[in-house]
Write a protein that holds these residues in place. Structure first.
Motif: not given
Length: 395
Positions: A255-260, A241-248, A151-156
């Motif tokens: 400085t823009s930040v993108l999340a999956q 990130h306790p909810q595990s909704i943002i996977h990375s 999940s984490e590396h796929s998100a990246i």
């Protein structure tokens, strides 16, 4: 229709991959299966998916498997042992091999698949953690795609789609915090095996669930991210990130930040790794931000999670040290699950073994060096565990 081979079919990754294949029969076709020792489950998978070739790693289980499918109207090639698993990995016209084998056991069959020109949907992080210095040159040599399926590396990877070369500035790996994220450090000596297996967000195998509790899984993912995305260790951070909704997340040069984001469901990264660069429509539950509620973050407690820093140190040391770290962790977790050492002894054993390897760290290891380091580290953990002695936290 994409042809798929699956290694580790009876584990958590394997069963979820087969769920995807069953749901999308027009998109995917199964060529081969390999499993460890679960004959009953593997036989049921053969009946449902009718692969051309099958291997069971535990050799003395082969007669039982043959008997379990003797009445089938078709006869798959049946193999056994590590050589059999490697043969499944390289067999036939499979375009992508999903590597769901847990631990360093997945390294050699993954290399076999790469050398056969197969793309890799990588769900076995140890392939890069232990074998990165060998695997990456092979990926380049054979021109295959190495696609992250956790999940984490796929998100990246998903966030990087469309980002120009040189645009990535920092990687932020999110961690659930595992079973003990809300426990005080003072209570950790009382941990029992059953406690460590109570993951708050994910349903996973026993070993990876313990790794999540120690946060070693995230430390290992840091090393994997270094190899997958070419980032320096100073530019890879971990955030709880306790909810595990943002996977990375990724931070770009401006400085823009993108999340999956998405519900905790391993099928999504698996599907993306198998279908990339396509996006396949699913009827899975869609993310509802109102239902998800608050998304919170905290810095990891280094006192609670010493394994995380051990992983950073091993990654920075490079060479054969990450292979030693990984093998030492596998052996120490196995001892903990067998109730032969206490929970806090996991990190103690790993640290002792890594310290002993410092003088012998091979800066440019061959595959033989990596295998030798892996075997050495496992034996050293057994010796270290005896020196440490039985902890009062053993159940």
């Amino acid at each position: 229709m994409k042809a798929i081979t699956l290694l580790g079919s009876t584990g958590s990754i394997g069963t979820q991959t087969l769920d995807i294949l069953a749901q999308y029969p027009e998109q995917f076709r199964l060529v081969g299966l390999a499993a460890g020792r679960n004959v009953e489950m593997l036989a049921a998978q053969i009946r449902q998916f009718r692969p051309s070739i099958v291997a069971i790693c535990v050799e003395d289980k082969l007669p039982q498997l043959k008997e379990a499918i003797a009445d089938l109207d078709y006869k798959p090639i049946l193999l056994a042992g590590e050589a059999g698993v490697a043969e499944v990995a390289r067999y036939g016209d499979a375009e992508t091999v999903v590597t769901g084998i847990v631990g360093c056991a997945g390294l050699l069959p993954t290399i076999a698949a790469i050398e056969a020109g197969k793309d890799i949907a990588l769900a076995n992080k140890e392939t890069l953690i232990a074998g990165g210095p060998v695997v990456l040159p092979l990926v380049e040599k054979y021109g295959i795609k190495l696609l992250p399926a956790d999940s984490e590396h796929s998100a990246i990877f998903q966030c990087l789609q469309g980002v120009p070369a040189g645009g990535l500035r920092r990687i932020l790996l999110t961690a659930s915090g595992g079973a003990f994220r809300d426990w005080p450090v003072e209570k950790l000596p009382q941990v029992k095996v059953a406690d460590a297996l109570k993951h708050p967000n994910w349903s996973m195998g026993r070993k990876i669930t313990v790794d999540s509790a120690t946060l070693m899984n995230k430390g290992l993912e840091v090393i994997e991210a270094h190899y997958l995305f070419g980032m320096d260790y100073d530019d890879i951070d971990i955030v709880i990130h306790p909810q595990s909704i943002i996977h990375s997340l990724i931070e770009l040069q401006d400085t823009s930040v993108l999340a999956q984001m998405g519900w905790p469901d391993m099928r999504l990264p698996l599907l993306y790794a198998m279908s990339w660069p396509e996006r396949i429509y699913t009827d899975w539950e869609r993310l509802d931000l109102v239902k998800a509620g608050n998304l919170t973050f905290r810095e990891p407690d280094h006192q609670k999670y010493p394994c995380m820093q051990l992983a950073y140190a091993a990654g920075r040391a490079g060479g054969s040290m990450p292979a030693v770290l990984n093998a030492a962790n596998e052996q120490a977790v196995a001892l903990f699950l067998d109730e032969k050492i206490g929970y806090l002894d996991i990190a103690r054993c790993i640290e002792k073994v890594c310290d002993r390897h410092s003088a012998d760290n091979c800066s440019n290891p061959s595959l033989d060096d990596i295998v030798a380091s892996d075997n050495w580290a496992r034996q050293e953990v057994l010796a270290a565990s005896k020196l440490i002695g039985k902890s009062s936290s053993i159940v």
